[in-house]
Design a protein around this motif. Structure first.
Motif, PDB file in Angstrom:
ATOM      1  N   ALA A   2      -5.933   2.037   7.220  1.00  0.00           N
ATOM      2  CA  ALA A   2      -4.762   2.001   6.351  1.00  0.00           C
ATOM      3  C   ALA A   2      -3.568   1.646   7.231  1.00  0.00           C
ATOM      4  N   LEU A   3      -2.522   1.228   6.609  1.00  0.00           N
ATOM      5  CA  LEU A   3      -1.288   0.939   7.332  1.00  0.00           C
ATOM      6  C   LEU A   3      -0.390   2.160   7.281  1.00  0.00           C
ATOM      7  N   MET A   4       0.631   2.159   8.123  1.00  0.00           N
ATOM      8  CA  MET A   4       1.611   3.236   8.125  1.00  0.00           C
ATOM      9  C   MET A   4       2.987   2.631   8.355  1.00  0.00           C
ATOM     10  N   ILE A   5       4.018   3.341   7.960  1.00  0.00           N
ATOM     11  CA  ILE A   5       5.385   2.886   8.189  1.00  0.00           C
ATOM     12  C   ILE A   5       5.995   3.820   9.224  1.00  0.00           C
ATOM     13  N   THR A   6       6.545   3.222  10.280  1.00  0.00           N
ATOM     14  CA  THR A   6       7.110   4.017  11.369  1.00  0.00           C
ATOM     15  C   THR A   6       8.582   4.344  11.095  1.00  0.00           C
ATOM     16  N   ASP A   7       9.142   5.184  11.936  1.00  0.00           N
ATOM     17  CA  ASP A   7      10.534   5.601  11.731  1.00  0.00           C
ATOM     18  C   ASP A   7      11.549   4.512  12.071  1.00  0.00           C
ATOM     19  N   GLU A   8      11.074   3.319  12.422  1.00  0.00           N
ATOM     20  CA  GLU A   8      11.984   2.179  12.569  1.00  0.00           C
ATOM     21  C   GLU A   8      12.371   1.588  11.212  1.00  0.00           C
ATOM     22  N   CYS A   9      11.743   2.079  10.151  1.00  0.00           N
ATOM     23  CA  CYS A   9      12.011   1.605   8.786  1.00  0.00           C
ATOM     24  C   CYS A   9      13.505   1.721   8.480  1.00  0.00           C
ATOM     25  N   ILE A  10      14.056   0.658   7.894  1.00  0.00           N
ATOM     26  CA  ILE A  10      15.486   0.650   7.548  1.00  0.00           C
ATOM     27  C   ILE A  10      15.698   0.790   6.033  1.00  0.00           C
ATOM     28  N   TYR A  31      10.330   4.886   3.735  1.00  0.00           N
ATOM     29  CA  TYR A  31       9.178   4.575   2.893  1.00  0.00           C
ATOM     30  C   TYR A  31       7.914   5.099   3.552  1.00  0.00           C
ATOM     31  N   GLN A  32       6.935   5.423   2.720  1.00  0.00           N
ATOM     32  CA  GLN A  32       5.650   5.946   3.160  1.00  0.00           C
ATOM     33  C   GLN A  32       4.538   5.117   2.522  1.00  0.00           C
ATOM     34  N   ILE A  33       3.344   5.208   3.097  1.00  0.00           N
ATOM     35  CA  ILE A  33       2.173   4.551   2.525  1.00  0.00           C
ATOM     36  C   ILE A  33       1.116   5.604   2.247  1.00  0.00           C
ATOM     37  N   ASP A  34       0.610   5.628   1.020  1.00  0.00           N
ATOM     38  CA  ASP A  34      -0.481   6.524   0.654  1.00  0.00           C
ATOM     39  C   ASP A  34      -1.773   5.900   1.191  1.00  0.00           C
ATOM     40  N   PRO A  35      -2.385   6.515   2.214  1.00  0.00           N
ATOM     41  CA  PRO A  35      -3.578   5.915   2.812  1.00  0.00           C
ATOM     42  C   PRO A  35      -4.766   5.845   1.854  1.00  0.00           C
ATOM     43  N   ASN A  36      -4.747   6.638   0.798  1.00  0.00           N
ATOM     44  CA  ASN A  36      -5.832   6.588  -0.180  1.00  0.00           C
ATOM     45  C   ASN A  36      -5.728   5.379  -1.100  1.00  0.00           C
ATOM     46  N   LYS A  37      -4.576   4.736  -1.111  1.00  0.00           N
ATOM     47  CA  LYS A  37      -4.378   3.539  -1.936  1.00  0.00           C
ATOM     48  C   LYS A  37      -4.258   2.267  -1.106  1.00  0.00           C
ATOM     49  N   CYS A  38      -4.039   2.396   0.197  1.00  0.00           N
ATOM     50  CA  CYS A  38      -3.851   1.214   1.049  1.00  0.00           C
ATOM     51  C   CYS A  38      -5.192   0.587   1.401  1.00  0.00           C
ATOM     52  N   THR A  39      -5.338  -0.698   1.067  1.00  0.00           N
ATOM     53  CA  THR A  39      -6.534  -1.455   1.421  1.00  0.00           C
ATOM     54  C   THR A  39      -6.191  -2.596   2.378  1.00  0.00           C
TER      55      THR A  39
END
Length: 84
Positions: A2-10, A31-39
């Motif tokens: 899955a992908l993730m969003i780091t704290d560099e997010c603006i 923003y966050q990514i729900d790993p159960n939905k990320c393909t």
């Protein structure tokens, strides 16, 4: 993975509408990514769309969520009610 969003997010809001699975959502600070939905957009696109539009390159693979392309495809099929 899955992908993730780091704290560099603006919080620019461009990634959320690009996610075909609705996995991206506004968290408390970024923003966050729900790993159960990320393909990683497997089943929809050749490349993760959120990574393509992110202006600060803050959406890496999540090393805690290792998944093969086959596992991502299985998740895609379940999310789109196409599971066999």
């Amino acid at each position: 993975m899955a992908l993730m969003i780091t704290d560099e997010c603006i919080n620019c809001d461009v990634c959320e509408p690009e996610c075909p699975n609705g996995a991206i959502y506004q968290g408390e600070e970024i923003y966050q990514i729900d790993p159960n939905k990320c393909t990683e957009c497997v089943g929809h696109f050749d490349e993760p769309q959120c990574q393509q539009v992110c202006p600060v390159d803050c959406i890496p693979l999540d090393p805690d969520r290792v998944e093969s392309k086959e596992q991502l495809m299985e998740k895609f099929l379940k999310l789109t009610n196409q599971e066999g």
